[in-house]
Every structure is written in structure tokens, then in C-alpha cells.
Design an enzyme around this catalytic site. Structure first.
Site, mmCIF file in Angstrom:
data_model
loop_
_atom_site.group_PDB
_atom_site.id
_atom_site.type_symbol
_atom_site.label_atom_id
_atom_site.label_comp_id
_atom_site.label_asym_id
_atom_site.label_seq_id
_atom_site.Cartn_x
_atom_site.Cartn_y
_atom_site.Cartn_z
ATOM 1 N N TYR A 1 -34.716 33.262 -27.033
ATOM 2 C CA TYR A 1 -33.929 34.154 -27.912
ATOM 3 C C TYR A 1 -34.797 34.513 -29.110
ATOM 4 O O TYR A 1 -35.813 33.859 -29.370
ATOM 5 C CB TYR A 1 -32.626 33.487 -28.379
ATOM 6 C CG TYR A 1 -32.769 32.065 -28.834
ATOM 7 C CD1 TYR A 1 -33.429 31.733 -30.010
ATOM 8 C CD2 TYR A 1 -32.251 31.015 -28.069
ATOM 9 C CE1 TYR A 1 -33.556 30.417 -30.423
ATOM 10 C CE2 TYR A 1 -32.383 29.688 -28.468
ATOM 11 C CZ TYR A 1 -33.036 29.402 -29.649
ATOM 12 O OH TYR A 1 -33.168 28.103 -30.044
ATOM 13 N N HIS B 1 -40.778 20.459 -29.209
ATOM 14 C CA HIS B 1 -39.324 20.460 -29.437
ATOM 15 C C HIS B 1 -38.632 20.018 -28.147
ATOM 16 O O HIS B 1 -39.263 19.727 -27.140
ATOM 17 C CB HIS B 1 -38.841 21.869 -29.781
ATOM 18 C CG HIS B 1 -39.240 22.338 -31.154
ATOM 19 N ND1 HIS B 1 -38.335 22.531 -32.162
ATOM 20 C CD2 HIS B 1 -40.451 22.674 -31.680
ATOM 21 C CE1 HIS B 1 -38.963 22.962 -33.251
ATOM 22 N NE2 HIS B 1 -40.247 23.057 -32.982
ATOM 23 N N HIS C 1 -37.425 19.425 -35.747
ATOM 24 C CA HIS C 1 -35.963 19.294 -35.649
ATOM 25 C C HIS C 1 -35.587 17.830 -35.464
ATOM 26 O O HIS C 1 -36.078 17.165 -34.556
ATOM 27 C CB HIS C 1 -35.431 20.141 -34.484
ATOM 28 C CG HIS C 1 -35.453 21.602 -34.781
ATOM 29 N ND1 HIS C 1 -35.728 22.560 -33.839
ATOM 30 C CD2 HIS C 1 -35.208 22.265 -35.959
ATOM 31 C CE1 HIS C 1 -35.670 23.757 -34.421
ATOM 32 N NE2 HIS C 1 -35.353 23.608 -35.693
ATOM 33 N N ASN D 1 -37.530 25.463 -38.816
ATOM 34 C CA ASN D 1 -38.071 26.433 -37.857
ATOM 35 C C ASN D 1 -37.496 27.847 -38.026
ATOM 36 O O ASN D 1 -37.634 28.692 -37.150
ATOM 37 C CB ASN D 1 -37.855 25.948 -36.421
ATOM 38 C CG ASN D 1 -39.070 26.250 -35.551
ATOM 39 O OD1 ASN D 1 -40.201 26.294 -36.048
ATOM 40 N ND2 ASN D 1 -38.848 26.478 -34.264
ATOM 41 N N ARG D 2 -36.843 28.070 -39.173
ATOM 42 C CA ARG D 2 -36.476 29.416 -39.604
ATOM 43 C C ARG D 2 -37.086 29.712 -40.959
ATOM 44 O O ARG D 2 -36.839 30.759 -41.534
ATOM 45 C CB ARG D 2 -34.936 29.560 -39.721
ATOM 46 C CG ARG D 2 -34.164 29.306 -38.447
ATOM 47 C CD ARG D 2 -34.402 30.376 -37.392
ATOM 48 N NE ARG D 2 -33.670 30.083 -36.163
ATOM 49 C CZ ARG D 2 -34.138 29.312 -35.182
ATOM 50 N NH1 ARG D 2 -35.340 28.772 -35.273
ATOM 51 N NH2 ARG D 2 -33.408 29.087 -34.095
ATOM 52 N N GLU E 1 -40.710 23.140 -25.276
ATOM 53 C CA GLU E 1 -39.371 22.519 -25.244
ATOM 54 C C GLU E 1 -39.383 21.559 -24.059
ATOM 55 O O GLU E 1 -39.412 21.986 -22.909
ATOM 56 C CB GLU E 1 -38.283 23.577 -25.014
ATOM 57 C CG GLU E 1 -38.235 24.677 -26.071
ATOM 58 C CD GLU E 1 -37.440 24.296 -27.308
ATOM 59 O OE1 GLU E 1 -36.867 23.191 -27.350
ATOM 60 O OE2 GLU E 1 -37.399 25.117 -28.239
#
Ligand code: 0X9
Ligand code: ZN
Length: 433
Positions: free
Chosen positions: A366, A314, A187, A262-263, A389
């Protein structure tokens, strides 16, 4: 007339596009109590184009949303009428963008005696990161018996090289080395990610602090590191739009640019599950599984390569996540992943008192299908697959000041080394069975 068009056009095309500014943009923390509250929040996001820096996971959790000044009054009115609690996390994003890279002018530089000579206390452009990797690979002053080699494993959509450095011990112990893969910069706006992978490269290659666990690590594992997996997006976040997340692909039939890498990974790819079919959204999943060249490069590299661990860095939120991200179900060997991750988060807490939340992506963050961690575990057969993260919890979010780079990296080093140790011990037990 034709003359001037023909001659002026290239000038116009070459002129640098202006930087997006975020004057008066605020980041609000919004507290909802019910599912209904969050459904309404989603509506507000679409209505006012809110940039969700953090999506709430459960009722009583909060959202972090960036709001443009022209929408602020309306958004606040709506939140008020919905009876949602609001507080301001960041008062002016533009001011913070300015100060987060200017705050350490007077600060001591983070150059490690006995190291590469590179200053790790700053954020760097992509080319400077590549130059650092070349320097490390060519430097004869690395730790005794440590070597590093470079490999370009592919090219981004806009032609930037996806460069990997392998750091390994040259001592032949008679047993083949195991392998760990670490990437950063999937990202674009998460600048602490490439910075921290760069820091790990320095630590592993030179071990400037003479840390015993680093020698042990390299006696057991070869480490493969790519600081910037999405260089086109990363550069764009430096030159144009600080809050850019996706890559920079042109989407057919849309004026909106970019896919969320990341999708986009091929294991359980599904835009309806935490992604989007809309190219204008930040979580656009792409036209199909692995539609993006950057995804393909990582897929090809990891597949069949026999890595023991895959760690993707991330920010933000301070999470140590393992699969799955596409379902609440847990992998069969979740106990192993959890125990090794526990060693990591415990070491982080011991090091600097910071708490990381450990758990499966879907359960503690999530659901979002198409992540690189799920691919590594589900398709590439990497047992220990994690998304980390890094700092912080929202005080600065993606705009982590340069003065926090070294503290964030030091706790990552502590966590990673403890994790690798725990993983190795587990592997010994498995082998010994
Ligand atoms: O949403 C993401 O891609 C990650 N969070 S971030 O704020 N850095 O964007 C979390 C990814 C967790 N893994 C999976 N969902 N597979
Ligand atoms: Zn991310």
C-alpha cells in the site's frame, strides 16, 4: 492530608501500570470486493477502534482486523449487512500472547555450537539484546579474522541507547570494503524483527554453520546492524501493551502517545499519504518530517555514509519490498533492485518453500509516505534499499510463536546472502563497464 498526598504520590507514580489484556479479542480476516466495501471498512475501523493488522491493497484482497469483544456482535452484524466475507484468524489474542512465548519450554534451545552461547529461540527484552551485542563484540572466539565493534549512535526519547554493531573482516584485501546497513525494531510489536537481526549478528560474527557465503560476504562488505531502532516502544510492548507499534513520545495537545517512525522519515513526508495527522492513530506521522529523535539518529547516521544497501526488517506478510512507498512510480534503477531482490526471494523459497512477494511497496502492499526505505534511497543515496516483512501470512501475525523464530531467521539468512551476492555481481558489472 497534604502529608499523605505528598508521600503517596511517588508510590502511585512508581507502581507499574497494569498490562493491557486482550481477552476475547479476535483477529478477523475480512474480504471485500469493491472499493466501496473498503471505504465502509475504514468507517468501521474508526467507529469501533479496530486495530488493522493488515490493510487491504486492492479489491479482492483481505483485511486483518483485531476486534474487542464488546464490539464483536456489532462489527459482525455490520459486516454481514454489507455482505462482506469474514473468517476468524485468531480466536483469542490473549491466549495466543500467552502461548506464543510459552510454547517452546520443552523445545531444544537454539544455541549454536561454536557460537556465542546465546539462545536465539526466544524473544528478549532490550537490555538483554544490548548485553548480547556487548558479548559478541568482546568475544575472542569469533570466526577467524572477524571483528566486531559497538557504537552508540544516539539515544531514544526515553533515554535508551541506540546501539549498533559493525561486523567486518580484519583481512586487508587492498580494496576498500563496501557497506551494508540492517536495522530492526522500528515497529515495537514486530518482535521477530529484533530477534532476526540478533540472529544475523550471531551468524556473521561466528558463522557456526561454516557457511561459505558468509565468508564471501565479509570479504566484500562491512555489515552494520541495529536490532532495535525503537527501544521505548519495544519495551512498552513487553511491559504494557503487546500490540504497541509507535515510539513513546508525548504528543502536545493530545493524551495519545507515540509517533509511527515509519511515517516520520523526511523524504516525501506526507501524513495524507498512508499516514495520519491524528496522534491517536497507529500511523501518526508526527508533527513534521523527522520530528522524532529516533528518526533523526538514523537520518544522521545514514546521510553521507556511503552505504550500498539499507535493509529494514519488519513483520508480517512475507514481502521483499523496494521503493517507492510514496508513489506508484518506480525508481529509475528498479531493474537492479528487482533483480537483486529476486535472488533473495528465490533463495528463501529454495530454503524452506516459503513464498515472499517481491515488488515496490506502493504496488504490492500500500502507499505510505515517510518510510525509512524511501529516505535511504531518496535522500541518503543508498541504491539497494529494502523493507523485508518476515513471517507469517496472518496465522499468528505479530504473535509469531517462539518456535518459529529459528525457521524465520534461517530463511532470512538464505535470502539475505543470495541478495548480497547478486548485488555484488551487479556492482562488478557496473564497475567493469
Ligand atoms: O506500513 C509500514 O510501515 C510497513 N508495514 S508494517 O506492517 N511492518 O507496518 C511497510 C512499509 C513499506 N515502505 C514504505 N511504505 N515506505
Ligand atoms: Zn513494521
Amino acid at each position: 492530608m497534604l502529608f499523605s498526598v505528598v508521600f503517596l504520590l511517588p508510590v502511585v507514580l512508581c507502581a507499574p501500570s497494569p498490562q493491557d489484556r486482550y481477552d476475547g479479542h479476535k483477529v478477523l480476516e475480512i474480504f471485500g470486493k469493491t472499493e466501496e466495501d473498503f471505504r465502509k471498512l475504514l468507517e468501521l475501523q474508526l467507529q469501533f477502534g479496530l486495530d488493522m493488522w493488515k490493510t487491504p491493497k486492492h479489491v479482492n484482497d483481505s483485511a486483518h482486523a483485531m476486534v474487542a469483544p464488546e464490539h464483536l456482535t456489532n462489527v459482525l452484524e455490520q459486516l454481514n449487512s454489507l455482505n462482506l466475507g469474514v473468517s476468524t484468524l485468531i480466536d483469542d489474542v490473549q491466549q495466543l500472547i500467552h502461548s506464543s512465548t510459552k510454547d517452546n519450554k520443552k523445545q531444544a534451545r537454539a544455541i549454536f555450537p561454536g557460537g556465542s552461547g546465546h539462545d536465539h529461540g526466544r524473544y528478549y527484552r532490550h537490555q538483554a539484546i544490548l548485553d548480547f551485542m556487548t558479548l559478541v563484540a568482546n568475544d575472542a572466539n569469533k570466526s577467524p579474522n572477524v571483528a566486531a565493534t559497538l557504537e552508540t549512535i544516539g539515544t531514544s526519547g526515553q533515554g535508551r541507547s541506540l546501539k549498533l554493531i559493525k561486523i567486518f573482516s580484519t583481512v586487508n584485501t587492498g580494496t576498500p570494503k563496501r557497506k551494508i546497513f540492517i536495522d530492526g525494531g522500528i515497529h515495537a510489536r514486530e518482535w521477530i524483527s529484533p530477534a532476526s537481526v540478533k540472529y544475523l549478528i550471531e551468524q556473521f560474527a561466528y558463522n557456526p554453520g561454516n557457511i561459505a557465503d558468509i565468508y564471501t560476504l565479509l570479504a566484500r562488505y562491512e555489515i552494520y546492524l541495529i536490532p532495535v531502532m525503537n527501544p521505548d516502544g519495544y519495551e512498552f510492548s513487553h511491559t504494557n501493551t503487546r500490540m504497541w507499534r509507535k515510539n513513546r513520545r508525548t504528543n502536545t495537545g493530545s493524551t495519545c502517545i507515540g509517533v509511527d517512525l515509519n511515517r516520520n522519515f523526511p523524504y516525501q513526508w506526507n501524513p495524507a499519504n498512508g499516514g495520519s495527522t491524528n496522534p491517536c492513530q497507529d500511523t501518526y506521522s508526527g508533527t513534521g518530517p523527522a520530528s522524532e529523535v529516533e528518526t533523526q539518529v538514523l537520518v544522521n547516521y545514514l546521510t553521507g555514509a556511503g552505504f550500498d544497501a539499507y535493509i529494514t526488517i519488519h513483520s508480517y506478510g512475507q514481502y521483499w519490498l523496494y521503493p517507492w512507498g510514496f508513489t506508484t512510480a518506480l525508481p529509475a534503477d528498479v531493474a537492479d533492485l528487482h533483480a537483486a531482490g529476486q535472488a533473495g526471494v528465490d533463495a528463501i523459497q529454495d530454503y524452506g518453500r516459503l513464498r515472499y512477494t517481491l515488488g515496490s511497496s506502493t504496488n504490492v502492499l500500500y502507499a505510505a509516505a515517510g518510510g525509512s526505505d524511501d529516505f535511504a534511497k531518496g535522500m541518503a543515496g543508498v541504491k539497494y534499499s529494502y523493507t523485508l516483512e518476515l513471517r507469517d501470512n496472518g496465522r499468528y501475525g505479530f504473535l509469531l510463536p517462539e518456535s518459529e523464530i529459528i525457521p524465520a531467521c534461517e530463511e532470512l539468512r538464505a535470502g539475505f546472502l543470495a541478495f548480497a551476492n547478486a548485488m555484488y555481481n551487479q556492482q562488478q558489472v557496473i564497475v567493469g563497464k
